[in-house]
Write a protein that holds these residues in place. Structure first.
Motif, PDB file in Angstrom:
ATOM      1  N   GLY A  59      18.051 -30.781  36.333  1.00 37.95           N
ATOM      2  CA  GLY A  59      17.178 -31.468  35.387  1.00 37.95           C
ATOM      3  C   GLY A  59      16.640 -32.798  35.881  1.00 37.95           C
ATOM      4  N   LYS A  60      17.040 -33.235  37.056  1.00 33.22           N
ATOM      5  CA  LYS A  60      16.566 -34.509  37.620  1.00 33.22           C
ATOM      6  C   LYS A  60      15.597 -34.215  38.750  1.00 33.22           C
ATOM      7  CE  LYS A  60      19.767 -37.292  35.620  1.00 33.22           C
ATOM      8  NZ  LYS A  60      19.947 -38.648  35.343  1.00 33.22           N
ATOM      9  N   LYS A  61      14.587 -35.088  38.898  1.00 33.42           N
ATOM     10  CA  LYS A  61      13.589 -34.890  39.947  1.00 33.42           C
ATOM     11  C   LYS A  61      14.087 -35.385  41.306  1.00 33.42           C
ATOM     12  CE  LYS A  61       9.489 -34.963  37.101  1.00 33.42           C
ATOM     13  NZ  LYS A  61       8.173 -35.538  36.895  1.00 33.42           N
ATOM     14  N   LYS A  62      14.746 -36.533  41.307  1.00 32.91           N
ATOM     15  CA  LYS A  62      15.191 -37.127  42.565  1.00 32.91           C
ATOM     16  C   LYS A  62      16.692 -36.910  42.755  1.00 32.91           C
ATOM     17  CE  LYS A  62      11.827 -40.838  42.837  1.00 32.91           C
ATOM     18  NZ  LYS A  62      11.641 -42.269  43.018  1.00 32.91           N
ATOM     19  N   PRO A  63      17.088 -36.704  44.006  1.00 36.32           N
ATOM     20  CA  PRO A  63      18.539 -36.624  44.251  1.00 36.32           C
ATOM     21  C   PRO A  63      19.182 -38.001  44.021  1.00 36.32           C
ATOM     22  CG  PRO A  63      17.303 -36.394  46.312  1.00 36.32           C
ATOM     23  CD  PRO A  63      16.311 -36.510  45.211  1.00 36.32           C
ATOM     24  N   VAL A  64      20.439 -37.984  43.640  1.00 34.56           N
ATOM     25  CA  VAL A  64      21.174 -39.226  43.421  1.00 34.56           C
ATOM     26  C   VAL A  64      22.291 -39.333  44.446  1.00 34.56           C
ATOM     27  CG1 VAL A  64      20.651 -39.408  40.957  1.00 34.56           C
ATOM     28  CG2 VAL A  64      22.660 -38.138  41.692  1.00 34.56           C
ATOM     29  N   MET A  65      22.683 -40.569  44.740  1.00 34.93           N
ATOM     30  CA  MET A  65      23.788 -40.812  45.673  1.00 34.93           C
ATOM     31  C   MET A  65      25.103 -40.854  44.895  1.00 34.93           C
ATOM     32  SD  MET A  65      22.472 -41.030  48.675  1.00 34.93           S
ATOM     33  CE  MET A  65      23.672 -41.803  49.707  1.00 34.93           C
ATOM     34  N   VAL A  66      26.068 -40.110  45.369  1.00 32.81           N
ATOM     35  CA  VAL A  66      27.413 -40.152  44.801  1.00 32.81           C
ATOM     36  C   VAL A  66      28.396 -40.345  45.946  1.00 32.81           C
ATOM     37  CG1 VAL A  66      26.873 -38.724  42.795  1.00 32.81           C
ATOM     38  CG2 VAL A  66      27.701 -37.643  44.876  1.00 32.81           C
ATOM     39  N   ASP A  67      29.536 -40.917  45.632  1.00 33.88           N
ATOM     40  CA  ASP A  67      30.591 -41.091  46.621  1.00 33.88           C
ATOM     41  C   ASP A  67      31.527 -39.896  46.562  1.00 33.88           C
ATOM     42  OD1 ASP A  67      29.695 -43.520  47.592  1.00 33.88           O
ATOM     43  OD2 ASP A  67      30.827 -44.680  46.127  1.00 33.88           O
ATOM     44  N   GLU A  68      31.574 -39.158  47.653  1.00 30.71           N
ATOM     45  CA  GLU A  68      32.430 -37.986  47.744  1.00 30.71           C
ATOM     46  C   GLU A  68      33.713 -38.364  48.486  1.00 30.71           C
ATOM     47  OE1 GLU A  68      31.899 -34.514  50.708  1.00 30.71           O
ATOM     48  OE2 GLU A  68      30.929 -33.877  48.845  1.00 30.71           O
ATOM     49  N   PRO A  69      34.881 -38.143  47.872  1.00 36.45           N
ATOM     50  CA  PRO A  69      36.127 -38.469  48.574  1.00 36.45           C
ATOM     51  C   PRO A  69      36.405 -37.474  49.704  1.00 36.45           C
ATOM     52  CG  PRO A  69      36.572 -37.634  46.355  1.00 36.45           C
ATOM     53  CD  PRO A  69      35.096 -37.669  46.519  1.00 36.45           C
ATOM     54  N   VAL A  70      36.772 -38.015  50.856  1.00 35.29           N
ATOM     55  CA  VAL A  70      37.136 -37.198  52.011  1.00 35.29           C
ATOM     56  C   VAL A  70      38.527 -37.637  52.461  1.00 35.29           C
ATOM     57  CG1 VAL A  70      36.566 -36.616  54.402  1.00 35.29           C
ATOM     58  CG2 VAL A  70      34.723 -36.963  52.742  1.00 35.29           C
ATOM     59  N   ALA A  71      39.476 -36.718  52.394  1.00 33.62           N
ATOM     60  CA  ALA A  71      40.860 -37.019  52.779  1.00 33.62           C
ATOM     61  C   ALA A  71      41.066 -36.645  54.242  1.00 33.62           C
ATOM     62  CB  ALA A  71      41.833 -36.259  51.898  1.00 33.62           C
ATOM     63  N   LEU A  72      41.689 -37.551  54.996  1.00 34.87           N
ATOM     64  CA  LEU A  72      41.948 -37.331  56.416  1.00 34.87           C
ATOM     65  C   LEU A  72      43.359 -37.799  56.766  1.00 34.87           C
ATOM     66  CD1 LEU A  72      38.597 -38.777  57.750  1.00 34.87           C
ATOM     67  CD2 LEU A  72      39.272 -36.392  57.909  1.00 34.87           C
ATOM     68  N   LYS A  73      43.833 -37.321  57.895  1.00 32.96           N
ATOM     69  CA  LYS A  73      45.090 -37.804  58.457  1.00 32.96           C
ATOM     70  C   LYS A  73      44.759 -38.540  59.753  1.00 32.96           C
ATOM     71  CE  LYS A  73      47.827 -34.056  56.606  1.00 32.96           C
ATOM     72  NZ  LYS A  73      48.727 -32.953  56.885  1.00 32.96           N
TER      73      LYS A  73
END
Length: 159
Positions: free
Chosen positions: A131-145
């Protein structure tokens, strides 16, 4: 030649209850000794000088002819110990994984002990919401060792 294990134990003992922590000790075959320390608030020259005097008092230069350098872990140096990860929670970091991926994000969490460091990055990602025209920025959690990474270091952003 200076025994690296003895020096490491002495430095760790000397840093107890100071807020400082040991990052690395290097002793080359020609007795060039480098001691790197760090602190959540940073390391000042007086701390380095004081530790230098303690080391020189404990390890006699007449018995072991050595060159000593005591300093803070550089801002651009890869993280080597858990304390550096904890110090940089909330800061941007750059990770190079062993499989060749380069990941930039904000260090949000550190778990595990000194031997098994695990951390989470918040990596900005564009997503298209329905339903939105423009993409939005979100913070995606990335787990690492840490064991999965070639290097993790503070990331400079010159915007």
């Amino acid at each position: 030649m200076i025994n690296k294990q003895d020096l490491t134990a002495f430095v760790e003992e000397s840093l107890q209850d100071t807020g400082n922590f040991l990052v690395d000790v290097r002793v080359t075959p020609d007795n060039n000794v480098t001691v790197e320390i760090d602190n959540p608030e940073g390391v000042d020259i007086d701390t380095c000088a004081s530790l230098t005097r303690k080391i020189e008092a404990r390890f006699n230069r007449d018995e072991d002819d050595y060159e000593l350098e005591v300093g803070s872990a550089g801002l651009t140096s890869p993280f080597k110990v858990r304390g550096q990860y904890v110090k940089n929670v909330g800061n941007p970091v750059e990770v190079l994984t062993k499989d060749g991926r380069k990941i930039r994000g904000v260090l949000s969490q550190v778990d595990g002990d000194a031997e098994n460091i695990e951390f989470t990055l918040l990596v900005p990602k564009k997503i298209k919401e329905p339903g939105k025209k423009k993409p939005v920025m979100v913070d995606e959690p990335v787990a690492l060792k840490a064991s999965e990474c070639k290097s993790v270091k503070y990331s400079f952003d010159f915007k």
